[in-house]
Design an enzyme around this catalytic site. Structure first.
Site, short mmCIF file in Angstrom:
data_model
loop_
_atom_site.label_atom_id
_atom_site.label_comp_id
_atom_site.label_asym_id
_atom_site.label_seq_id
_atom_site.Cartn_x
_atom_site.Cartn_y
_atom_site.Cartn_z
N TYR A 158 0.82 -1.21 0.00
CA TYR A 158 0.00 0.00 0.00
C TYR A 158 0.86 1.27 0.00
O TYR A 158 0.45 2.28 -0.54
CB TYR A 158 -0.89 0.04 1.25
CG TYR A 158 -2.23 -0.63 1.10
CD1 TYR A 158 -2.33 -1.98 0.77
CD2 TYR A 158 -3.42 0.08 1.31
CE1 TYR A 158 -3.56 -2.59 0.66
CE2 TYR A 158 -4.64 -0.53 1.21
CZ TYR A 158 -4.71 -1.86 0.88
OH TYR A 158 -5.94 -2.46 0.77
N LYS A 166 2.92 -15.29 2.39
CA LYS A 166 3.19 -16.01 1.13
C LYS A 166 4.70 -16.25 1.10
O LYS A 166 5.40 -15.82 0.18
CB LYS A 166 2.68 -15.16 -0.05
CG LYS A 166 2.70 -15.86 -1.39
CD LYS A 166 1.64 -16.93 -1.57
CE LYS A 166 1.84 -17.68 -2.87
NZ LYS A 166 0.96 -18.84 -3.05
N ASP A 206 -3.09 -18.10 0.18
CA ASP A 206 -4.05 -18.79 -0.70
C ASP A 206 -4.75 -19.91 0.07
O ASP A 206 -5.98 -20.07 0.00
CB ASP A 206 -3.38 -19.31 -1.98
CG ASP A 206 -2.06 -20.03 -1.75
OD1 ASP A 206 -1.56 -20.03 -0.61
OD2 ASP A 206 -1.52 -20.60 -2.72
N ASP A 215 -6.43 -6.95 4.14
CA ASP A 215 -7.56 -6.29 3.49
C ASP A 215 -8.45 -7.34 2.83
O ASP A 215 -9.68 -7.34 3.00
CB ASP A 215 -7.02 -5.31 2.44
CG ASP A 215 -8.12 -4.60 1.70
OD1 ASP A 215 -9.06 -4.14 2.37
OD2 ASP A 215 -8.06 -4.53 0.45
N ASP A 227 -12.40 -9.04 4.28
CA ASP A 227 -13.66 -8.99 3.52
C ASP A 227 -14.23 -10.41 3.39
O ASP A 227 -15.43 -10.65 3.53
CB ASP A 227 -13.47 -8.40 2.12
CG ASP A 227 -13.76 -6.91 2.07
OD1 ASP A 227 -13.47 -6.22 3.07
OD2 ASP A 227 -14.27 -6.43 1.04
C1 IPM Z 1 -10.38 -1.12 4.08
C2 IPM Z 1 -10.62 -0.49 2.72
C3 IPM Z 1 -9.47 0.46 2.42
C4 IPM Z 1 -8.21 -0.37 2.34
C5 IPM Z 1 -9.65 1.31 1.15
C6 IPM Z 1 -10.92 2.12 1.20
C7 IPM Z 1 -8.46 2.19 0.89
O1 IPM Z 1 -10.78 -1.46 1.76
O2 IPM Z 1 -10.24 -0.37 5.06
O3 IPM Z 1 -10.35 -2.34 4.15
O4 IPM Z 1 -7.92 -0.97 1.30
O5 IPM Z 1 -7.49 -0.43 3.35
MG MG Z 2 -10.91 -3.42 2.52
#
Ligand code: IPM
Ligand code: MG
Length: 372
Positions: free
Chosen positions: A142, A189, A221, A245, A249
């Site tokens: 990032y 990884k 993975d 990240d 999710d």
């Molecule tokens: C998160 C989001 C952020 C990230 C974005 C909005 C920059 O996806 O906080 O998980 O990738 O960190």
């Molecule tokens: Mg995110």
């Protein structure tokens, strides 16, 4: 306790859900005699529209002067669909994380009993799942150097980590494990990436200092597969920025909806508390966004200041709303979802009145109570 809270509602559904979290915090302040001061500022696409910058100086100054930040959401489709945009809303959040030194992002994931049937995953697989993801937040790909060749045909993002960046979050993760089921899983990884091998080496060294905590390793993975195959194996997941990240999710599916996942970003003097979901532009202003992730982020804020009982009160309110199915359409089961604001009203009422066991909360929420 007095806490100065900087509020950054941001884009899309951010303002709607954040308003509900503020209501919950105000109710807590009233019930427990605390003073919470709220001051708002713009961030993200809305800040670009107003000032040209996704993180205006006034916003950063407010954040630095605050004890904690309640963050809404960031992002707008007009930027998502324009890869050539030089200024992007997300840069505001990334710059803020960096400026405040928020190197550890903590994301709790659990299977709520009332919702296990809502997950696309089988009930018997997710029941009992309860994990904390420790995502490194200010390093890695990032923040490494980015390049785009002059002819526009070649691009690169550098994934870079230093020993100290790895050490500080690793200690936090192991300390958290000591108070839980005493297991840390490092997701990396290391079969391919040099930076992952550095993580493994340093995390293994540090693990020796925490004798009662078990450390194991998973390639990312494989971890992505294990997450939905057997989420109960996880207690603390420790991982770098990008893997965290993605995996968080994915993990949100276990909770039944991404609209339930809260997070705390800590490390510097001022912590930031935000739902992990995005700005959900299609739902902006519709009153359908689930405010529970934002409300649970407010509970994490309270815990961060040692206000454990107060945080628990919010968590109980959330449990109750799930149990009674006073929920938005993403998780509602009874065919009559309520609005973002109505969920917030219920949480607020629960905080004020939950000690009165004779009350029927469903009626309160429907405005049929004699009290309100
Ligand atoms: C998160 C989001 C952020 C990230 C974005 C909005 C920059 O996806 O906080 O998980 O990738 O960190
Ligand atoms: Mg995110």
């Amino acid at each position: 306790m007095r806490i100065n809270i900087g509020v950054l509602p941001g884009d899309g559904i951010g303002p709607e859900v954040t308003a509900q979290a503020i209501k919950a915090l105000k109710a807590i302040a009233g019930e427990y005699n605390h003073t919470f001061n709220f001051k708002s500022a713009a961030v993200g696409a809305i800040a670009i529209d107003e000032t040209g910058s996704p993180l205006p100086k006034a916003t950063l100054d407010l954040c630095k002067a605050s004890d904690a930040i309640l963050f809404g959401a960031i992002g707008h489709p007009k930027y998502d669909n324009d890869p050539s945009a030089k200024i992007r809303p997300e840069q505001g959040l990334l710059a803020l994380r960096k400026a405040l030194g928020l190197y550890a992002n903590i994301r709790p994931v659990k299977a709520y009993e009332a919702l296990v049937h809502k997950s696309p995953l089988k009930e018997e697989i997710i029941t009992g799942a309860d994990m904390l993801i420790f995502r490194e937040l200010t390093g890695g790909i990032y923040f490494g150097e980015k390049q785009l060749s002059e002819d526009g045909n070649m691009a690169s993002d550098l994934c870079i980590y230093t020993r100290s960046e790895i050490e500080r979050i690793t200690h936090l993760a192991f300390k958290a494990a000591e108070g839980r089921r005493k297991k840390v899983t490092l997701v990396d990884k290391a079969n391919v990436l040099e930076s992952s091998r550095l993580w493994r080496k340093i995390v293994t060294e540090i693990a020796a200092e925490y004798k009662n905590v078990t450390l194991d390793f998973l390639f990312v993975d494989n971890a992505a597969m294990q997450m939905i195959l057997n989420p109960n194996q996880f207690d603390i997941i420790l991982t770098e920025n990008m893997f965290g990240d993605i995996i968080s999710d994915e993990a949100s599916v276990i909770g039944g909806s991404i609209g339930l996942l809260s997070s705390a970003s800590i490390g510097g003097k001022t912590g930031l508390f935000e739902p992990i979901h995005g700005s959900f532009p299609q739902a902006t202003g519709e009153g359908i966004a689930n405010p529970l992730a934002s409300i649970l982020s407010a509970a994490m804020l309270l815990s961060h200041f040692g206000l454990t009982e107060e945080a628990k009160r919010i968590e109980q309110a959330v449990d109750k709303s799930l149990e009674l199915d006073i929920t938005t359409s993403d998780i509602n089961s009874n065919g009559s979802p309520v609005s973002t604001e109505q969920v917030g009203n219920f949480i607020e009422d629960f905080i004020y009145f939950s000690e009165d066991t004779n009350l029927n909360f469903k009626n309160i929420h429907l405005g049929q109570s004699t009290i309100i």
